[in-house]
Design a protein around this motif. Structure first.
Motif, PDB file in Angstrom:
ATOM      1  N   TRP A   1      45.887  28.849  36.357  1.00  0.00           N
ATOM      2  CA  TRP A   1      46.458  30.188  36.296  1.00  0.00           C
ATOM      3  C   TRP A   1      45.561  31.224  36.989  1.00  0.00           C
ATOM      4  N   PRO A   2      44.258  31.286  36.702  1.00  0.00           N
ATOM      5  CA  PRO A   2      43.422  32.281  37.386  1.00  0.00           C
ATOM      6  C   PRO A   2      43.424  32.104  38.912  1.00  0.00           C
ATOM      7  N   VAL A   3      43.386  30.853  39.371  1.00  0.00           N
ATOM      8  CA  VAL A   3      43.383  30.621  40.815  1.00  0.00           C
ATOM      9  C   VAL A   3      44.704  31.057  41.435  1.00  0.00           C
ATOM     10  N   ARG A   4      45.803  30.805  40.744  1.00  0.00           N
ATOM     11  CA  ARG A   4      47.116  31.237  41.273  1.00  0.00           C
ATOM     12  C   ARG A   4      47.193  32.762  41.359  1.00  0.00           C
ATOM     13  N   MET A   5      46.635  33.437  40.376  1.00  0.00           N
ATOM     14  CA  MET A   5      46.640  34.903  40.429  1.00  0.00           C
ATOM     15  C   MET A   5      45.737  35.410  41.547  1.00  0.00           C
ATOM     16  N   LYS A   6      44.633  34.715  41.765  1.00  0.00           N
ATOM     17  CA  LYS A   6      43.744  35.090  42.873  1.00  0.00           C
ATOM     18  C   LYS A   6      44.466  34.932  44.211  1.00  0.00           C
ATOM     19  N   ILE A   7      45.215  33.844  44.367  1.00  0.00           N
ATOM     20  CA  ILE A   7      45.962  33.621  45.608  1.00  0.00           C
ATOM     21  C   ILE A   7      46.978  34.733  45.831  1.00  0.00           C
ATOM     22  N   ALA A   8      47.707  35.112  44.771  1.00  0.00           N
ATOM     23  CA  ALA A   8      48.681  36.201  44.889  1.00  0.00           C
ATOM     24  C   ALA A   8      47.998  37.508  45.279  1.00  0.00           C
ATOM     25  N   LEU A   9      46.833  37.774  44.696  1.00  0.00           N
ATOM     26  CA  LEU A   9      46.093  38.995  45.015  1.00  0.00           C
ATOM     27  C   LEU A   9      45.625  38.983  46.470  1.00  0.00           C
ATOM     28  N   ASP A  10      45.137  37.838  46.945  1.00  0.00           N
ATOM     29  CA  ASP A  10      44.684  37.733  48.334  1.00  0.00           C
ATOM     30  C   ASP A  10      45.824  37.991  49.318  1.00  0.00           C
ATOM     31  N   VAL A  11      46.988  37.416  49.039  1.00  0.00           N
ATOM     32  CA  VAL A  11      48.136  37.625  49.926  1.00  0.00           C
ATOM     33  C   VAL A  11      48.568  39.084  49.914  1.00  0.00           C
ATOM     34  N   ALA A  12      48.549  39.708  48.744  1.00  0.00           N
ATOM     35  CA  ALA A  12      48.907  41.133  48.652  1.00  0.00           C
ATOM     36  C   ALA A  12      47.934  41.990  49.465  1.00  0.00           C
ATOM     37  N   ARG A  13      46.658  41.640  49.433  1.00  0.00           N
ATOM     38  CA  ARG A  13      45.664  42.394  50.218  1.00  0.00           C
ATOM     39  C   ARG A  13      45.920  42.240  51.719  1.00  0.00           C
ATOM     40  N   GLY A  14      46.238  41.027  52.131  1.00  0.00           N
ATOM     41  CA  GLY A  14      46.537  40.814  53.540  1.00  0.00           C
ATOM     42  C   GLY A  14      47.765  41.579  53.990  1.00  0.00           C
TER      43      GLY A  14
ATOM     44  N   HIS B   1      47.712  46.963  43.466  1.00  0.00           N
ATOM     45  CA  HIS B   1      47.021  47.629  42.355  1.00  0.00           C
ATOM     46  C   HIS B   1      47.468  47.082  40.995  1.00  0.00           C
ATOM     47  N   SER B   2      48.662  46.533  40.924  1.00  0.00           N
ATOM     48  CA  SER B   2      49.128  45.927  39.675  1.00  0.00           C
ATOM     49  C   SER B   2      48.462  44.583  39.413  1.00  0.00           C
ATOM     50  N   PHE B   3      48.061  43.891  40.481  1.00  0.00           N
ATOM     51  CA  PHE B   3      47.467  42.569  40.319  1.00  0.00           C
ATOM     52  C   PHE B   3      45.969  42.605  40.034  1.00  0.00           C
ATOM     53  N   ILE B   4      45.282  43.612  40.519  1.00  0.00           N
ATOM     54  CA  ILE B   4      43.823  43.645  40.359  1.00  0.00           C
ATOM     55  C   ILE B   4      43.387  43.492  38.902  1.00  0.00           C
ATOM     56  N   PRO B   5      44.030  44.152  37.931  1.00  0.00           N
ATOM     57  CA  PRO B   5      43.596  43.977  36.524  1.00  0.00           C
ATOM     58  C   PRO B   5      43.932  42.612  35.937  1.00  0.00           C
ATOM     59  N   LEU B   6      44.738  41.806  36.637  1.00  0.00           N
ATOM     60  CA  LEU B   6      45.154  40.509  36.112  1.00  0.00           C
ATOM     61  C   LEU B   6      44.284  39.362  36.618  1.00  0.00           C
ATOM     62  N   VAL B   7      43.354  39.673  37.525  1.00  0.00           N
ATOM     63  CA  VAL B   7      42.525  38.636  38.151  1.00  0.00           C
ATOM     64  C   VAL B   7      41.083  38.812  37.684  1.00  0.00           C
ATOM     65  N   PRO B   8      40.433  37.723  37.251  1.00  0.00           N
ATOM     66  CA  PRO B   8      39.043  37.829  36.780  1.00  0.00           C
ATOM     67  C   PRO B   8      38.108  38.414  37.836  1.00  0.00           C
ATOM     68  N   VAL B   9      37.056  39.078  37.356  1.00  0.00           N
ATOM     69  CA  VAL B   9      36.100  39.719  38.248  1.00  0.00           C
ATOM     70  C   VAL B   9      35.500  38.729  39.231  1.00  0.00           C
ATOM     71  N   GLU B  10      35.146  37.543  38.747  1.00  0.00           N
ATOM     72  CA  GLU B  10      34.504  36.563  39.621  1.00  0.00           C
ATOM     73  C   GLU B  10      35.438  36.035  40.703  1.00  0.00           C
ATOM     74  N   LEU B  11      36.747  36.308  40.578  1.00  0.00           N
ATOM     75  CA  LEU B  11      37.721  35.877  41.581  1.00  0.00           C
ATOM     76  C   LEU B  11      38.247  37.034  42.417  1.00  0.00           C
ATOM     77  N   GLY B  12      37.637  38.206  42.275  1.00  0.00           N
ATOM     78  CA  GLY B  12      38.019  39.324  43.131  1.00  0.00           C
ATOM     79  C   GLY B  12      38.815  40.420  42.457  1.00  0.00           C
ATOM     80  N   GLY B  13      39.115  40.273  41.151  1.00  0.00           N
ATOM     81  CA  GLY B  13      39.850  41.303  40.425  1.00  0.00           C
ATOM     82  C   GLY B  13      38.931  42.137  39.559  1.00  0.00           C
ATOM     83  N   SER B  14      39.503  42.723  38.518  1.00  0.00           N
ATOM     84  CA  SER B  14      38.700  43.563  37.618  1.00  0.00           C
ATOM     85  C   SER B  14      38.770  43.095  36.170  1.00  0.00           C
TER      86      SER B  14
END
Length: 450
Positions: free
Chosen positions: A249-262, A421-434
């Motif tokens: 789950w954390p890795v999937r959220m990180k992937i979604a966040l990365d794509v949103a940033r791109g 901005h909606s995804f950043i709080p859902l991703v762990p800090v060590e994976l690029g979120g908050s």
């Protein structure tokens, strides 16, 4: 060179005015016994001889002065010409030495490539591999280099495969690894997409957009060389041959966040803005740390938020926004819709279009939307590989974002900046979120089992 000088110098010396024009040799004195006045045809009688004899000393002085001047001029001219020849020969010799050295170096590189040994010099062509600052250009690769690096495109080196091509691991040497995409299609349309990919990625540089290192044409075959993405495509991990996905789950959220940033970079920071037009799981590549990067910009267009008409319909079934599919209207919200479909894949572990029976297929958007908004049904349709592994509140938030992104009406969809901005709080800090994980935040996971 010395032989050439000795050959040329006599020619120029004897061609100088000293040797090319006749000299005025003084007449011998009358008393010379060799000459006879009776037999000399130049003098008619003795009176002529007597008339000319007093002038002989004066004429001899004048002729000696002319001779000295001509000798001096000849020496100056010969020295100047000799210096010019020597300078010209020196320059020619230096040029030949440099040319021979360059040819020798090129021959050595080709020999290394053919033998499959170290290709160290190729690193000098790619400063981006060392500094991450390749800007504005990509390199043309020789086909033989790709054959050696992929071990003749061996099956064991396949990273993934999509509708447009197959991705291979390529090992050029111990320092330089890359991903080589062999494009399946050919023809005018494929050529246009190939050129568009090269032009787009030579200008676009972002941490969540794959870097294009080069390209190759070999007959009708076309190849694109990307930076190495060790974990292949997202599609391979979600729908690959191994069945259950290992993406947490954390890795999937990180992937979604990365794509949103791109996507935010393409829509908000490029000038002019770029619409990718083909966001899908097979075009999302993962590196060794599962950082996600978008690839395949062959269909990308510039234009941003304004409606674009008369653009040929392109894309992949299941990911194409309905307004683009039905009316040909293309905006940045079309990319948002495709992102929503990818988000559903991450949540449900299903393909965008699933075959129900031999005559009917079902869209993941049509099937999932009613259940995504029903909190009692939502936990039961989540991918079994991640079920019961996430905070229930986070699951509801991600499902709500997905539903908004796949709205049929483009104006109801959020901007990609809002999604980010909606995804950043859902991703762990060590994976690029908050998100900072605590024991209390995990307590609601037990609610999923009931």
């Amino acid at each position: 060179m010395k032989i050439l000088v000795f050959l040329v110098l006599p020619i120029w010396v004897f061609s100088s005015p000293l040797f090319s024009s006749p000299l005025d040799v003084p007449q011998p004195p009358v008393a010379n016994p060799v000459l006879s006045t009776d037999k000399d045809h130049f003098f008619k009688d003795s009176t002529d001889l007597i008339a000319h004899s007093p002038e002989v000393p004066e004429v001899q002085v004048v002729h000696h002065q002319d001779l000295n001047k001509k000798i001096l001029i000849a020496l100056v001219v010969a020295s100047s010409l000799l210096g010019g020849i020597l300078l010209l020969l020196s320059c020619f010799s230096i040029y030949r030495l440099k040319r021979l050295k360059k040819c020798s170096t090129k021959s050595d590189r080709n020999s290394d490539a053919a033998k499959g040994i170290s290709l160290g010099p190729i690193l000098d062509k790619f400063p981006s591999l060392k500094l991450g600052n390749n800007r504005g250009s990509v390199d043309a690769f020789e086909y033989q280099l790709l054959v050696v690096a992929t071990n003749n495109f061996e099956e064991e080196n396949v990273l993934g495969e999509g509708e447009s091509g197959r991705l291979y691991k390529a090992h050029f040497n111990e320092h330089f690894h890359a991903a080589v995409k062999k494009i399946f299609a050919n023809g005018q349309e494929a050529d246009r997409e190939f050129e568009n990919e090269i032009q787009s990625l030579s200008k676009i540089h972002h941490q969540n957009i794959v870097s294009l290192l080069g390209y190759c044409r070999h007959g009708e075959a076309q190849f694109l060389i990307y930076e190495m993405m060790e974990n292949g495509s997202l599609e391979f991990h979600l729908h690959g041959p191994f069945g259950k996905s290992e993406l947490t789950w954390p890795v999937r959220m990180k992937i979604a966040l990365d794509v949103a940033r791109g996507l935010e970079y393409l829509h908000e920071h490029c000038d002019p803005p770029v619409i990718h037009r083909d966001i899908k799981s097979s075009n999302i590549l993962l590196d060794s740390n599962f950082n996600a990067k978008m690839s395949n910009f062959g269909l990308a267009v510039t234009g941003g938020g304004s409606n674009q008409m008369n653009i040929k319909l392109s894309g992949t079934l299941g990911y194409v926004a309905p307004e683009y599919l039905l009316d040909g209207k293309l905006t940045d919200k079309s990319d948002v819709y495709s992102f929503g479909v990818v988000l559903l894949e991450l949540l449900l572990g299903q393909r965008p279009v699933e075959r129900v029976d031999e005559a009917r297929c079902q869209s993941i958007v049509t099937w999932a939307t009613p259940q995504l908004i029903d909190r009692s049904k939502l936990p039961n349709i989540i991918d079994p590989a991640i079920r019961n592994t996430m905070d229930l509140k986070h699951l509801y938030q991600v499902a709500a974002i997905a539903v908004l992104c796949v709205q049929p009406e483009p104006s109801y969809r959020p901007l990609i900046t809002d999604v980010l901005h909606s995804f950043i709080p859902l991703v762990p800090v060590e994976l690029g979120g908050s998100l900072r994980l605590t024991d209390s935040s995990l307590s609601t996971r037990s609610e999923l089992a009931s």
